[in-house]
Design a protein around this motif. Sequence first.
Motif, short mmCIF file in Angstrom:
data_model
loop_
_atom_site.label_atom_id
_atom_site.label_comp_id
_atom_site.label_asym_id
_atom_site.label_seq_id
_atom_site.Cartn_x
_atom_site.Cartn_y
_atom_site.Cartn_z
N LEU A 104 0.74 -1.69 0.30
CA LEU A 104 0.20 -0.11 -0.05
C LEU A 104 1.00 1.28 -0.25
O LEU A 104 1.05 1.59 1.31
N GLN A 105 0.93 1.78 -1.59
CA GLN A 105 2.37 3.08 -1.09
C GLN A 105 1.40 3.73 -0.39
O GLN A 105 -0.19 4.03 -0.51
N ASN A 106 2.14 5.35 -0.20
CA ASN A 106 1.78 6.11 0.26
C ASN A 106 3.20 7.33 -0.14
O ASN A 106 3.47 8.20 0.90
N GLY A 107 2.39 7.43 -1.33
CA GLY A 107 3.63 8.79 -1.85
C GLY A 107 4.79 9.14 -1.70
O GLY A 107 5.20 7.34 -2.05
N THR A 108 4.99 9.90 -1.34
CA THR A 108 7.02 9.71 -0.90
C THR A 108 7.42 9.28 0.92
O THR A 108 7.85 9.18 1.02
N GLY A 109 5.49 9.27 1.14
CA GLY A 109 6.05 7.84 2.38
C GLY A 109 6.70 6.77 1.79
O GLY A 109 6.64 5.85 1.17
N PRO A 110 6.83 6.06 3.63
CA PRO A 110 6.66 5.29 3.60
C PRO A 110 5.60 4.04 3.51
O PRO A 110 4.33 4.36 3.50
N THR A 111 5.52 2.72 2.72
CA THR A 111 4.80 2.46 2.10
C THR A 111 4.13 1.60 2.65
O THR A 111 5.06 1.01 3.90
N GLU A 112 2.82 0.49 2.93
CA GLU A 112 2.62 -0.26 3.99
C GLU A 112 2.27 -1.05 3.61
O GLU A 112 2.06 -1.50 2.16
N TYR A 113 3.43 -2.79 3.84
CA TYR A 113 3.21 -4.14 3.30
C TYR A 113 1.95 -5.20 4.71
O TYR A 113 2.46 -5.15 5.27
#
Length: 400
Positions: free
Chosen positions: A355-364
Amino acid sequence: MPITSLRRLPVLTSALLFSALCALPPALHAQSATPPAKPQNKSKPAKDKQHAKPGERKTAPKAQQARKAPVKKKALPEEQGEFVNFNEWKDVRRFIDEMVERNGFDRAELNKLLAQTRYLDTAIQLIKPAPSNKPKNWAAYRARFIDPVRINAGVEFWNTHGVALARAEAQYGVPMEIIVGIIGVETVYGRNTGNFRVMDAITTLAFDYPNTPNRDARMAFFRGELENTLLLARDAHIDPLSLRGSYAGAIGWPQFMPGSIREYAVDFDGDGKIDLRNSPVDAIGSVAHYLAVHGWQRGEPVAFPTTVSSDNRQWEGLLNQGLEAKYTEEQLQAAGATVSAPTLPAGMRFGLVDLQNGTGPTEYWLATNNFFAITHYNRSYFYAMSVAELGRAVAAARNR
């Protein structure tokens, strides 16, 4: 913590939406060489207020199922479409030939119906894919759907229809909060079911889908849905032009496409007809039935949060491997994906979801078969996770 049910009913035996976009035979090609000029709609396309099934208006359900009738909104100019003579389009004439031969429709009646059907440029604009260079942002997407308005409306919906929700869970094995989550994400519990004429939207997309790499497949899909719209209206003895829905032709509280209504919708309030436009109880049973048919496993969770290794990056090869749970816990650990939960259910398989968060860290997340069952409703990881989280938020609000 894993996303799972907050409350479980005793397990009972049970029998058994839309494979969001079911595959249909290849379509005939687009219009004739010189189709009539398309109307120019200069108004800015408005976002569709969507999300639900058809039939005649029902009498009010029993006392415990009483509800407020959704307010009927007047169609905006961009929802009304503009005139074109679809009967002059070569592929429309071929479609009519098929409907007469295959389904016994009266040619003159189809010509009359299509003469009243309007070209909907708004549907063309809204169906176009988002720019590929726009970064995905799960946090922003989540904020649109997990909000106080939907949560409060979900509590009211659950309190009003708790008996039907419990019956659907017992019969189909789908937790009440998942059913509540889907109807909330789709239409805010019947508030935003769409105000486009389904015939306008589906006919436009069936014969003039935007120029995308999958244009032929998408036109084939919508031609199938146009056929289903005609059959649905004939079987239910309703005027096809009376059906209102989203810019893509989805109908009623749960936003089923016409083909999904015909295949998966159920008469859950027992009044002798299926009506997803006016019966939230039919919507509840139909959502549960749809998920059960598409792989929902009774009693299993939806997803577990996971962390991925920055050193061992074999997990990258496990992303985007189809909408199914195919990897064992051991395979995931060997690839660098570990779970913070004490133990995962023995023998269960998972898919690795980002679950990508733009420039923030991605959730897996490790997604189960139940997560992927939701993606049959809408082929989006963001959608499936928002359904699970909205349902859980509504359940928590009820328990406060």
